[in-house]
Write an enzyme that holds these catalytic residues in place. Structure first.
Site, short mmCIF file in Angstrom:
data_model
loop_
_atom_site.label_atom_id
_atom_site.label_comp_id
_atom_site.label_asym_id
_atom_site.label_seq_id
_atom_site.Cartn_x
_atom_site.Cartn_y
_atom_site.Cartn_z
N ASN A 151 0.76 -1.21 0.04
CA ASN A 151 0.10 0.18 -0.15
C ASN A 151 1.10 1.23 0.04
O ASN A 151 2.01 1.30 -0.39
CB ASN A 151 -1.08 -0.11 1.02
N HIS A 178 2.38 3.09 1.96
CA HIS A 178 4.02 3.26 2.57
C HIS A 178 4.95 2.49 1.70
O HIS A 178 5.91 2.97 1.46
CB HIS A 178 3.91 2.52 4.01
N CYS A 179 4.32 1.45 1.06
CA CYS A 179 5.19 0.57 0.25
C CYS A 179 5.55 1.14 -1.00
O CYS A 179 6.63 0.71 -1.64
CB CYS A 179 4.69 -0.75 -0.20
N ILE A 180 4.93 1.99 -1.44
CA ILE A 180 5.29 2.79 -3.03
C ILE A 180 5.89 4.11 -2.83
O ILE A 180 6.05 4.49 -3.54
CB ILE A 180 4.01 2.83 -3.63
#
Ligand code: KQY
Length: 363
Positions: free
Chosen positions: A352, A354-356
């Protein structure tokens, strides 16, 4: 000019700041691979563009994009989002970008971890991953920052730091045989101490249920402030997440951080449970690494939000719980701007907001 350094960041007096500290910019990577993003990645591109626009309200955003997708991305992003051509294997900048460290003389340097697509040949999600592994160094070169190549496999989403000496992670991920099978827990702690200048590691046993990253910490909790975290909570004893969240709470409540503080834990609602629909699963090209079956549980969590310059950019995932999540975040971050972005298409790819995203500290 940017150099590759062969010294130890902690001995050079560099430390990793917390995400709540000031940012110069946020970097992202444009999604395109059709074995991870459905319908030619068009819905994911829309979601990534919305995330970029939201962040750009307060922080400069740079998006890297492959040559093939340059014109498409330029057309879909407003002019104030900077676009830089770069080859990548996918689009998870948190994991492939540099973790930045800073010193008290106003210098910053990148940590370039080894990347093996969340498990290499053991249980990695795609192969090859060499282009993604090269991204952190390229970002540092473009920003003219020196970098260190760290001697372990690690993704940025598998650690959170508070900027005051404490690092949070999960045993599930950092001790997974697909990452650094020859290193003990103590060896890994030492590499983290050497590279990020942290003094204490707090280990949660597991990450979010059915997370294909082998349990990244950024999908189950977020550091709110030094000594305070937000943890994904589950009230349904029949849900596998119930026991996972309780074990995490126990690990947090029985620990003290690097400054000797007890950790205050705030509970975030759990969306769903959410599952792949038939249409969603069928819209993705088949491949070896990433299983996408109708009915598969999605690793959905509101903890996967970004803090950037007193602005919280958080995922909208479920009409039934989005307002509760917003209220909780508003309570945790008084005075911050809050922007929710429709994020199911990002979730379908395995992570999501934070991951991108990856922050570059302000000097
Ligand atoms: O950090 C992440 N959550 C990345 C997940 C990668 C999934 C690839 N399908």
């Amino acid at each position: 000019m940017s150099k590759k350094l062969h010294t130890i960041p902690a001995l050079d007096n560099f430390r990793m700041p917390g995400e709540q500290e000031a940012h110069e910019g946020i970097w992202m990577a444009w999604p395109e691979r059709t074995d991870n993003w459905r319908f030619g990645a068009k819905p994911a591109q829309h979601a990534f563009a919305e995330v970029a626009k939201a962040i750009a309200k307060k922080t400069k955003v740079t998006m890297v994009v492959t040559a093939d997708q340059y014109d498409n991305a330029r057309g879909r992003l407003p002019e104030h989002i900077q676009l830089i051509e770069m080859t990548t294997d996918d689009s998870w900048m948190r994991d492939i970008g540099p973790s930045y460290v800073v010193n008290d003389k106003g210098v910053r340097r990148g940590i370039d971890w080894e990347f093996n697509a969340w498990g290499g040949l053991v249980d990695g999600l795609y192969s090859p991953w060499d282009k993604d592994d090269a991204v952190a160094k390229k970002v540092c070169e473009i920003l003219e920052d020196d970098s260190y190549r760290a001697p372990i496999v690690l993704e940025g989403g598998s650690i959170h730091v508070d900027g005051e000496g404490t690092l949070y992670t999960t045993e599930e991920c950092l001790l997974h045989p697909s990452r650094n099978p020859d290193l003990s827990k103590a060896d890994i702690e030492q590499v983290l101490k050497d590279h990020l200048s942290i003094e204490k590691v707090i280990w949660l046993p597991l990450g979010l249920y059915n997370d294909e990253t082998n349990g990244h910490v950024d999908n189950i909790m977020h550091v709110v402030a030094p000594g305070e975290v937000a943890l994904t909570w589950c009230e349904d004893p029949s849900d596998p997440q119930y026991a996972i969240s309780r074990k995490a709470l126990d690990a947090l409540e029985t620990a003290t951080d690097a400054k000797g503080r007890k950790i205050k834990v705030h509970k975030l609602p759990l969306p769903g449970p959410l599952y792949f629909t038939e249409e969603e699963a069928n819209g993705i090209d088949m491949c070896d690494g990433m299983a996408r079956e109708p009915g598969e549980r999605l690793a959905a969590s509101y903890a996967n939000y970004l803090i950037s310059n007193k602005h919280i950019i958080y995922p909208l995932l479920d009409e039934k719980t989005d307002d509760m999540a917003r209220d909780k975040l508003a309570e945790l971050y008084p005075g911050y701007e809050l922007t929710g972005v429709a994020a199911r298409e990002i979730l379908l790819g395995g992570g999501n907001i934070h991951c991108i995203t990856q922050q570059i500290p302000k000097l």
